[in-house]
Design an enzyme around this catalytic site. Sequence first.
Site, PDB file in Angstrom:
ATOM      1  N   GLU A 298       5.853   2.483  -2.098  1.00  0.00           N
ATOM      2  CA  GLU A 298       6.918   3.363  -1.339  1.00  0.00           C
ATOM      3  C   GLU A 298       7.389   1.938   0.150  1.00  0.00           C
ATOM      4  O   GLU A 298       7.724   2.283   1.076  1.00  0.00           O
ATOM      5  CB  GLU A 298       5.485   4.167  -0.557  1.00  0.00           C
TER       6      GLU A 298
ATOM      7  N   GLU B 157      -2.973  10.507   6.867  1.00  0.00           N
ATOM      8  CA  GLU B 157      -2.762   9.262   7.817  1.00  0.00           C
ATOM      9  C   GLU B 157      -2.693   9.316   8.168  1.00  0.00           C
ATOM     10  O   GLU B 157      -1.626   9.894   9.167  1.00  0.00           O
ATOM     11  CB  GLU B 157      -1.707   8.774   5.842  1.00  0.00           C
TER      12      GLU B 157
END
Length: 249
Positions: free
Chosen positions: A240, A143
């Site tokens: 998240e 990521e």
Amino acid sequence: MPHFSANLSLLFKELPLIDRFSAAKNAGFDAVEIQFPYELPAIQLAEALQRAGLPLVVMNLPAGDLLGGGAGLACVPAQQAAFDGALQEALTYAAMVRPLQVNVLAGRLAPGVTTEQAWACLVANLRSTAQAFGRLGIGALCEAINPLDMPGFLLNTPQQMLELLAAVDHPNLALQLDLYHMARQGLDLPTVIRQLGEKIGHVQFADCPGRGEPGTGELDFVNARKALQQVGYDGWLGAEYRPSGEPHL
């Protein structure tokens, strides 16, 4: 219908990690993800998942000193032995807890290391990770993280993610797209999503600025969701964020 996973590293933090699984289930989540689950023995995590009836969607490989401000492991040539050890630890752990995917944090550019050296190291480590977890039937992810929250992080933009994916060139590696990290850099989310398209393997979200729950910032989740649907993404959406109250769906 979208499927939401609760990131237990940020949600339900008032509880011990072992008790967050049932809290996520009771709050309506369909799965969980954990940044670094290794504080729990693998057998305990597996049992907690089974009791709650929830799959583990994503966990990270150990990242060394990254969260403490260091360079981490994956893009630091001098840390190759430590990365190899982290990979083996994650493989052993994953063999028992069976996450759907694992995420490798690229890390920061270390002092004395050129960008080219760090990139080559990361490419090699991602390829070996994708190969190793592929044998377990577990996907590998990488990521981009915004450089405002994590200065010096090697991987920031969608274009860099695509270049990295092409360099690794392994079918078991996909991209983890964190909407917050893209928005934090002022990028247009529908454009980013269209740019990454079918290479997106997992999505995480938080509002921006502030990294709170949706509705606490300015991020346009409606258009982001539409763009994900348009590119055919039907995977998990990982919550998240830092909740201002009790997390729920």
